[in-house]
Design a protein around this motif. Structure first.
Motif, PDB file in Angstrom:
ATOM      1  N   ASP A  32       0.846  -1.195   0.000  1.00 55.74           N
ATOM      2  CA  ASP A  32       0.000   0.000   0.000  1.00 55.74           C
ATOM      3  C   ASP A  32       0.879   1.241   0.000  1.00 55.74           C
ATOM      4  O   ASP A  32       1.794   1.366   0.836  1.00 55.74           O
ATOM      5  N   LYS A  50      -6.814   6.906 -10.594  1.00 54.69           N
ATOM      6  CA  LYS A  50      -5.801   7.234  -9.601  1.00 54.69           C
ATOM      7  C   LYS A  50      -5.088   8.523 -10.028  1.00 54.69           C
ATOM      8  O   LYS A  50      -4.789   8.710 -11.213  1.00 54.69           O
ATOM      9  N   TYR A  88      -5.112  -5.480   2.329  1.00 57.92           N
ATOM     10  CA  TYR A  88      -5.257  -6.886   1.968  1.00 57.92           C
ATOM     11  C   TYR A  88      -4.824  -7.787   3.136  1.00 57.92           C
ATOM     12  O   TYR A  88      -5.480  -8.777   3.450  1.00 57.92           O
ATOM     13  N   LEU A 102      -3.011  -0.046  -3.823  1.00 59.92           N
ATOM     14  CA  LEU A 102      -3.239  -1.010  -2.742  1.00 59.92           C
ATOM     15  C   LEU A 102      -2.771  -2.405  -3.128  1.00 59.92           C
ATOM     16  O   LEU A 102      -3.017  -2.869  -4.259  1.00 59.92           O
ATOM     17  N   THR A 150      -4.332  -5.329  -5.654  1.00 59.31           N
ATOM     18  CA  THR A 150      -5.066  -4.746  -6.770  1.00 59.31           C
ATOM     19  C   THR A 150      -4.121  -4.607  -7.961  1.00 59.31           C
ATOM     20  O   THR A 150      -2.901  -4.730  -7.837  1.00 59.31           O
ATOM     21  N   GLU A 198      -9.815  -2.566  -8.410  1.00 62.93           N
ATOM     22  CA  GLU A 198      -9.793  -2.763  -6.958  1.00 62.93           C
ATOM     23  C   GLU A 198     -10.884  -3.708  -6.468  1.00 62.93           C
ATOM     24  O   GLU A 198     -11.161  -3.764  -5.281  1.00 62.93           O
ATOM     25  N   THR A 248     -12.381  -3.898  -2.667  1.00 57.51           N
ATOM     26  CA  THR A 248     -13.527  -3.040  -2.394  1.00 57.51           C
ATOM     27  C   THR A 248     -14.816  -3.532  -3.012  1.00 57.51           C
ATOM     28  O   THR A 248     -15.884  -3.059  -2.657  1.00 57.51           O
TER      29      THR A 248
END
Length: 843
Positions: free
Chosen positions: A146, A171, A215, A192, A195, A159, A163
């Protein structure tokens, strides 16, 4: 989503293109540890060996080997030690099979990372990444940790693993941190772990590694789940306790009798130990664990990720499913299905107006459906420059776009709720009534309907406001959320198996009813209640009325429905994807989260995650769970059919004063046949399109009286056959080694025959296991040098005939009693008690 950033984790000048040097890396690794998102674990082989060391059979082999060496019997002692090799190998192999479903997590994690170290880019293992590292992630690559995005253009990330957001997430680089020691930074600036970057090249400054990543926290929370014992586990534990008690009593009696008969303490000890290992029911809990692991593996292959192995059993007991509509029963995406242009308007003109009033940004599902339809049907998508946009709001319930049409001319295109759009248009009363009738007919079909209109404006006189009247009505556009392929067949399969399915949705009752009819949910006349009506009925009667669809349902009402169904004895599976679904997921016997669009909270509250959000996958998971019952019962039947004659002859003949029928090496040999046969031969997969009904039986009984009659009768007949064959050999003056060979050959042949009858040799594995058990055992009995190693003498033709007679005496009654035992289950009632249910027949 906003995430706190501890500023002390970032190096000075974190926003600059400067990496860490070797000294900084070592210091940060010492402070924060390795970037091991999966957490500490033993090497798979080491873990397998540790688990295998718990097998009592291994310690029995070691103990008897030491005993043989102490008595000077070096050959027997060496053979016992060599028997450790296949037993350990088999346990390691089975352990790896049960771990197969967890391998899916590795595919979501990066194995390597490109970081800037000492002024140059280097590729390092992902576990070596530390907070403060500056790493580069290319399109298609995965984020190893992350961190904050500090450079990059046109970045989009997937993601959904974290999520549940199925659409790409944009992003943007973070230019500066908000003030404070731990400022909160918006999720658009984060990359993250777990992802994937879809577009662009991102430079990310690492903030969190290992278990501190999002995660890693999910994996940690999954590991903290409390694993309650299931009814099947209770039943197996009870069965094992009974068998252990019987075995212990037999061992004590046998040791005492052999000692009193004058055979000496060594013979008494060896007799009791041999009987104890033969009677030890360790296969039952091992089989349960292995079968659950195999179920996890099968469900993973069917896109259902099981977070707790016991969920495989629970989902097999399900009698009612409370399913979401959108994305589970349907695709979750709108599609344009009808274009109803007004007189004088073409289909293309109607669709073009709808497209003009739609926006690509924001990815509203309705706009996406209209733009996709325009791309298919229009020769070229409209591309005039927009002068103004008046977006949709709940108050206005329409969206208007003003576009340049030509020199000095503008066009106002509007789409929205038909009643609102009609108010803007000049229509006769008869035309309004006609369009109202068409609208009502489309609504009864469960379609989402919008109306479109347009108006030409003079650019010189337009002052920038939204036109409020004078529009020309162009027609209606109808969209629907298509039913997923295969769901109709899955619903029918549930109905045929007696599995109750309730669709819970927030849609309008008419829309929900139309979808239910297309699916065949509830038959020809689905029963529909609103969430408010259901809540009132529950408050009034406390029971769930006959209902197939709950529309306009709130999360609290879904939770109340699940609780009420469980109070009525149903075993409930509930699906969900959002934070609001967490109470229902936790209240259900089996909570099932959607993997493609489910939120982190929903996944943490669930016991199974559907990776493709498909109701058909849920039905297949239920089928696999029910098949587990059938497989496991056949396995237990096989184990008891073999162990009843094995234990009874191992106890009765020494009590009768005869020489030991089995030596320890013979028990090991039989276990090396019984163990893999029980674990592998009964692993039949669920047949597609055939969901077996679950039947009820009293809580205290693992087998029915018919099954126990089958077990004791067939097992007793084989035991009698073994005693008869053994006694005939001794009465004819043959040596005890040949008599033991007759008994061993009879048990091995009976083991293969029982497995063949119970499995019907449906799978390739069953056929191979049965063939190998016979093929590998024959040389050990018939080759003199090999037979001498295991304390046997080869058989003659008369001995072979005795083997066939002894096995046939048990096999023929088994074949004849099999339909009778199956018939005892066919008249059972539907399961409503939540107790473990076994079906002997094919599902």
């Amino acid at each position: 989503m906003r995430v706190l950033v501890p500023v002390n984790r970032l190096p000075h000048g974190w926003e600059e293109a400067r990496g860490l040097d070797a000294e900084e890396v070592l210091a940060r690794r010492a402070r924060h540890g390795l970037n091991d998102v999966r957490g500490p674990s033993l090497h798979p082989t080491g873990q397998s060996l540790r688990d295998a060391s718990r097998d009592p059979m291994l310690w029995f082999l070691v103990g008897t080997s030491v005993l043989y060496f102490a008595l000077g019997e070096r050959v027997e002692g060496a053979v016992m030690l060599l028997a450790l090799v296949p037993l350990l190998g088999m346990d390691v192999f089975l352990h790896h099979r049960t771990r197969a479903s967890t391998e899916g997590l590795r595919g979501r994690l990066a194995e390597h990372a490109t970081v800037l170290r000492d002024g140059r880019e280097v590729e390092v293992p992902a576990r070596d990444v530390v907070p403060g590292d500056l790493m580069r992630v290319e399109a298609g690559g995965q984020f190893p940790a992350d961190g904050l995005v500090v450079r990059g253009q046109g970045l989009q990330a997937e993601e959904s693993p974290l999520t549940g957001e199925s659409l790409p997430v944009r992003k943007r680089p973070l230019e500066r941190l908000p003030p404070g020691a731990e400022p909160a930074v918006d999720g658009m600036h984060w990359g993250l772990a777990g992802t994937r970057l879809l577009t662009g090249t991102a430079w990310v400054r690492v903030v969190y590694t290992g278990a501190e990543t999002l995660y890693g926290s999910i994996i940690h929370s999954a590991g903290q789940e409390v694993r309650a014992r299931t009814p099947l586990q209770h039943a197996v534990a009870h069965l094992v306790a009974v068998l252990v008690g019987v075995a212990g009593a037999l061992c004590a009696v046998l040791a005492l009798v052999r000692w009193r008969q004058g055979f000496g303490w060594l013979d008494a000890l060896l007799s009791a130990a041999t009987l104890g290992v033969a009677a030890l029911p360790e296969e039952f809990p091992v089989a349960l664990t292995f079968f659950l692991g195999a179920g996890v593996y099968r469900l993973a292959r069917r896109q259902a990720l099981v977070r707790q192995a016991v969920s495989v059993e629970n989902i097999g007991r399900v009698s009612c499913v409370c399913s979401d509509k959108t994305g589970t029963l349907t695709e979750g995406l709108l599609r344009v299905t009808r274009l109803l242009p007004s007189p004088g308007t073409s289909r293309q003109a109607l669709l073009r107006t709808a497209v003009l009033a739609s926006r690509e940004e924001g990815r509203d599902p309705l706009d996406v459906a209209l733009l996709e339809a325009g791309a298919r049907e229009l020769p070229e998508l409209p591309g005039p420059a927009r002068e103004a946009t008046f977006p949709f709001t709940e108050e206005r319930r329409r969206e208007t776009a003003v576009v340049r049409q030509g020199p000095g001319t503008l066009l106002a295109a509007v789409k929205g709720a038909p009643e609102r759009v009609l108010e803007l248009c000049e229509l006769t009363p008869d035309a309004r009534r006609e369009w109202a009738l068409r609208l009502d007919a489309l609504a009864h079909e469960g379609l989402k309907v919008i109306a479109c209109a347009s108006r030409t404006l003079d650019a010189a006189h337009w002052h920038g406001g939204e036109p409020e009247r004078g529009f020309d009505f162009l027609g209606l556009v109808a969209c629907e959320d298509p039913v997923r392929a295969g769901v109709e067949a899955a619903v029918r399969e549930c109905r045929d198996a007696g599995l109750r399915t309730v669709m819970v949705t927030g849609d309008h009752p008419r829309t929900a009813l139309a979808v239910a009819r297309r699916l065949g949910l509830g038959g020809a006349n689905p029963q529909v209640l609103t969430g408010a009506d259901l809540e009132a009925r529950l408050a009034d009667t406390g029971t769930v009325p006959p209902v197939d669809v709950v529309a306009r349902a709130l999360p609290a009402q879904k939770y109340a429905l699940v609780k009420a169904l469980r109070r009525q004895g149903e075993v409930v599976a509930a699906t969900g994807d959002g934070v609001n679904d967490v109470p229902a997921l936790q209240a259900a016997d089996v909570g099932i989260a959607m993997g493609e669009r489910g939120t982190r909270s929903a996944r943490e509250a669930s016991s199974i995650v559907l990776l493709n959000d498909d109701f058909g996958t849920l039905v297949r998971a239920i089928a696999e769970g029910r098949q587990l019952f059938s497989n496991l019962q056949r396995c237990f039947l096989y184990l008891l059919l073999v162990h009843i004659p094995l234990v009874s002859t191992a106890a009765l003949l020494p009590l009768w004063g005869q020489p030991l029928l089995y030596l320890p090496i013979h028990i090991v040999w039989l276990e090396l046949i019984i163990h893999p046969t029980a674990m592998l031969a009964f692993q039949a997969a669920a047949r597609p399109g055939r969901l077996a009904p679950v039947r009820a039986r009293p809580a205290a009984r693992f087998f029915s009286w018919r099954e126990w009659a089958l077990l004791t009768g067939v097992g007793g007949l084989l035991a009698c056959g073994l005693v008869w064959a053994y006694a005939r050999c001794l009465s004819e003056g043959q040596d005890v080694e040949r008599a033991r060979a007759v008994a061993m050959a009879s048990l091995i042949l009976a083991s293969a025959a029982f497995a063949a009858v119970l499995t019907r040799l449906r799978t390739r594995t069953a056929r191979w296991v049965c063939a190998l058990s016979l093929g590998l055992s024959a040389p050990l009995i018939q080759v003199p040098a090999l037979a001498a190693l295991v304390g046997l003498h080869p058989l003659h033709a008369r001995d072979g005939a005795r083997v066939l007679v002894a096995v046939a005496a048990a096999l023929v009654p088994l074949l004849l009693a099999w339909p009778w035992a199956q018939g005892g289950l066919s008249r059972g009632r539907r399961w409503r008690t939540g107790q473990p249910t076994m079906t002997l027949g094919h599902p």
